[in-house]
Design a protein around this motif. Structure first.
Motif, short mmCIF file in Angstrom:
data_model
loop_
_atom_site.label_atom_id
_atom_site.label_comp_id
_atom_site.label_asym_id
_atom_site.label_seq_id
_atom_site.Cartn_x
_atom_site.Cartn_y
_atom_site.Cartn_z
N GLY A 34 1.11 9.91 8.95
CA GLY A 34 0.55 8.98 9.92
C GLY A 34 -0.59 9.56 10.73
N GLY A 35 -0.92 10.82 10.49
CA GLY A 35 -1.99 11.47 11.24
C GLY A 35 -3.36 11.06 10.73
N THR A 36 -4.38 11.56 11.39
CA THR A 36 -5.75 11.21 11.04
C THR A 36 -6.45 12.28 10.22
N GLY A 37 -5.68 13.23 9.68
CA GLY A 37 -6.27 14.25 8.82
C GLY A 37 -6.80 13.63 7.53
N PHE A 38 -7.74 14.32 6.91
CA PHE A 38 -8.38 13.80 5.71
C PHE A 38 -7.37 13.43 4.62
N LYS A 39 -6.41 14.30 4.37
CA LYS A 39 -5.43 14.04 3.31
C LYS A 39 -4.58 12.82 3.64
N GLN A 40 -4.17 12.68 4.89
CA GLN A 40 -3.34 11.54 5.26
C GLN A 40 -4.10 10.23 5.16
N VAL A 41 -5.35 10.24 5.54
CA VAL A 41 -6.16 9.02 5.44
C VAL A 41 -6.35 8.66 3.97
N GLU A 42 -6.59 9.66 3.11
CA GLU A 42 -6.72 9.40 1.68
C GLU A 42 -5.44 8.78 1.12
N LYS A 43 -4.30 9.32 1.53
CA LYS A 43 -3.02 8.78 1.06
C LYS A 43 -2.83 7.34 1.50
N GLN A 44 -3.16 7.04 2.73
CA GLN A 44 -3.00 5.68 3.23
C GLN A 44 -3.96 4.71 2.52
N LEU A 45 -5.19 5.16 2.28
CA LEU A 45 -6.14 4.32 1.56
C LEU A 45 -5.62 4.01 0.15
N ALA A 46 -5.12 5.03 -0.53
CA ALA A 46 -4.59 4.83 -1.88
C ALA A 46 -3.38 3.88 -1.85
N PHE A 47 -2.50 4.07 -0.88
CA PHE A 47 -1.32 3.22 -0.76
C PHE A 47 -1.72 1.76 -0.57
N TRP A 48 -2.64 1.51 0.36
CA TRP A 48 -3.01 0.12 0.65
C TRP A 48 -3.86 -0.50 -0.44
N LYS A 49 -4.64 0.30 -1.12
CA LYS A 49 -5.38 -0.25 -2.27
C LYS A 49 -4.41 -0.72 -3.34
N GLU A 50 -3.36 0.08 -3.56
CA GLU A 50 -2.34 -0.29 -4.54
C GLU A 50 -1.61 -1.55 -4.07
N GLN A 51 -1.22 -1.59 -2.82
CA GLN A 51 -0.50 -2.75 -2.28
C GLN A 51 -1.33 -4.03 -2.36
N LEU A 52 -2.62 -3.89 -2.17
CA LEU A 52 -3.51 -5.06 -2.17
C LEU A 52 -4.08 -5.37 -3.55
N GLY A 53 -3.73 -4.52 -4.53
CA GLY A 53 -4.21 -4.74 -5.90
C GLY A 53 -5.70 -4.49 -6.06
N LEU A 54 -6.21 -3.56 -5.32
CA LEU A 54 -7.65 -3.24 -5.39
C LEU A 54 -7.93 -2.10 -6.34
#
Length: 54
Positions: A34-54
């Motif tokens: 949940g932090g704002t580190g580069f790796k965590q932001v990348e993980k969240q972006l990947a997660f939400w892209k998958e969830q949204l079918g992007l």
């Protein structure tokens, strides 16, 4: 901030302290879930892209 600028306020400052004020280092240290580190932001972006079918 340069070392000279730092020493003008804190004469005991040395090069190891420059890392404390490095913005990239500051972000890298926020590598927790949940932090704002580069790796965590990348993980969240990947997660939400998958969830949204992007």
């Amino acid at each position: 901030m340069t070392l000279e600028e730092m020493k003008s306020v804190f004469p005991e400052a040395d090069e190891s302290m420059l890392k404390l004020f490095d913005p990239v280092h500051a972000v890298e240290t926020r590598d927790v879930y949940g932090g704002t580190g580069f790796k965590q932001v990348e993980k969240q972006l990947a997660f939400w892209k998958e969830q949204l079918g992007l």
